[in-house]
Write a protein that holds these residues in place. Structure first.
Motif, mmCIF file in Angstrom:
data_model
loop_
_atom_site.group_PDB
_atom_site.id
_atom_site.type_symbol
_atom_site.label_atom_id
_atom_site.label_comp_id
_atom_site.label_asym_id
_atom_site.label_seq_id
_atom_site.Cartn_x
_atom_site.Cartn_y
_atom_site.Cartn_z
ATOM 1 N N LEU A 1 0.831 -1.198 0.000
ATOM 2 C CA LEU A 1 0.000 0.000 0.000
ATOM 3 C C LEU A 1 0.872 1.255 0.000
ATOM 4 N N THR A 2 2.015 1.202 0.706
ATOM 5 C CA THR A 2 2.950 2.323 0.691
ATOM 6 C C THR A 2 3.476 2.570 -0.709
ATOM 7 N N ALA B 1 -6.160 -8.201 3.417
ATOM 8 C CA ALA B 1 -5.399 -7.414 4.379
ATOM 9 C C ALA B 1 -5.427 -5.928 4.034
ATOM 10 N N LEU B 2 -5.264 -5.607 2.764
ATOM 11 C CA LEU B 2 -5.307 -4.212 2.338
ATOM 12 C C LEU B 2 -6.689 -3.607 2.563
ATOM 13 N N ALA B 3 -7.724 -4.378 2.243
ATOM 14 C CA ALA B 3 -9.093 -3.879 2.395
ATOM 15 C C ALA B 3 -9.438 -3.618 3.866
ATOM 16 N N GLU B 4 -8.905 -4.435 4.755
ATOM 17 C CA GLU B 4 -9.276 -4.339 6.168
ATOM 18 C C GLU B 4 -8.382 -3.401 6.964
ATOM 19 N N PHE C 1 -17.762 -6.009 -0.639
ATOM 20 C CA PHE C 1 -18.399 -7.295 -0.933
ATOM 21 C C PHE C 1 -17.351 -8.214 -1.537
ATOM 22 N N ARG C 2 -17.219 -9.413 -1.023
ATOM 23 C CA ARG C 2 -16.243 -10.344 -1.593
ATOM 24 C C ARG C 2 -16.650 -11.792 -1.358
ATOM 25 N N THR D 1 -11.155 -2.955 -6.128
ATOM 26 C CA THR D 1 -11.844 -4.019 -6.858
ATOM 27 C C THR D 1 -10.829 -5.133 -7.093
ATOM 28 N N TYR D 2 -11.254 -6.366 -6.858
ATOM 29 C CA TYR D 2 -10.331 -7.509 -6.977
ATOM 30 C C TYR D 2 -10.961 -8.571 -7.874
#
Length: 273
Positions: free
Chosen positions: A60-61, A90-93, A148-149, A103-104
């Motif tokens: 993310l950095t 992990a990134l989403a949370e 949503f996933r 979006t994934y």
């Protein structure tokens, strides 16, 4: 080669630049400055990043640092390939502050940073849906940009606006939504002033979203799920009787008339119908 902090020039269509950030994480980015956008902006940037994704916080950095290198138009989109499901989650949370929507789609992750124009359109459309539901006494549950996933489908999204209608009462009492057991939202609103690199309609169809409203900054189009694909429709099934032409005209006036005035006029028009 460039490193983080370097001045990068040449923001014109067809330019290519390679960037290797000095962050202790191997990362190669290719920037393709492509052709004009639907809003007639002079160029659009599409980042394709191949990355060792074992360290989500550094990933993310990297994305944030890369986005500082160029001045982007509204709806900046950063595309990252070869991302594992665990890293996506992990990134989403773990996001903090002003972070992009994610979006994934099966290893391909797109981060979209909405700007004012994008947020203005999506907020106004959401308010029109709420006003219509209020006047017509339709029970809806707004879940906005909820994540949503579904891990079994290796896909996930965060809409600009999303609503439960048929299942509003069921979803209302829940703190979290798990698409492995819960139904998807019946209505999703997507603003795409620039085109997504991910086939969003295909993703929404796989997750079972009944209806998608898409606005490109100029026009509102509605797509209904028929079997496993979407077809463009000219009347909403999720919200029968919703005046789509009137909504289109309201949104068109967003930069010349105040939001409260527009929503009030819309409500009065449907109260008289």
């Amino acid at each position: 080669m460039f490193s983080i902090g370097d001045r990068v020039s040449g923001n014109k269509a067809g330019d290519r630049m390679s960037i290797v950030p000095d962050l202790g994480l191997e990362c190669r980015a290719t920037i393709l400055l492509q052709s004009t956008t639907p809003r007639s902006l002079p160029w659009r940037a599409s980042w394709v990043i191949l990355v060792n994704d074992t360290i989500p916080d550094r990933l993310l950095t990297v994305v944030r640092k890369l986005c500082m290198l160029l001045s982007f138009p509204p709806e900046t989109r950063t595309l990252i390939d070869n991302v594992r499901w665990e890293t996506y989650v992990a990134l989403a949370e773990d996001r903090r502050g002003n972070v992009p929507r994610i979006t994934y789609d099966r290893g391909l992750m797109e981060l979209m940073s909405p700007k004012k124009e994008h947020e203005k359109v999506k907020t106004l459309l959401g308010r029109l849906v709420a006003a219509f539901a209020e006047v017509k006494e339709i029970d809806i549950e707004s879940v906005a940009s909820t994540t949503f996933r579904r891990q079994d489908l290796d896909r996930g999204f965060e809409a600009d606006e999303s609503f439960y209608i048929t299942h509003a009462e069921t979803i209302r009492a829940q703190d979290e939504i798990d698409l492995a057991v819960d139904p998807p939202p019946e209505l999703v609103i997507e603003v795409e002033i620039t085109a997504s690199a991910i086939r969003k309609l295909e993703l929404f169809a796989k997750l079972g979203v009944t209806e998608v409203w898409r606005h490109d900054g100029e026009q509102l189009r509605v797509f209904g799920l028929v079997g496993e694909i979407y077809q463009e429709v000219f009347e909403s099934v999720a919200l029968p009787g919703f005046p789509l032409p009137a909504a289109q005209e309201i949104v068109r006036k967003r930069n010349t008339v105040g939001e409260i005035v527009l929503v009030k006029a819309f409500r009065e028009s449907i109260q008289g119908s």
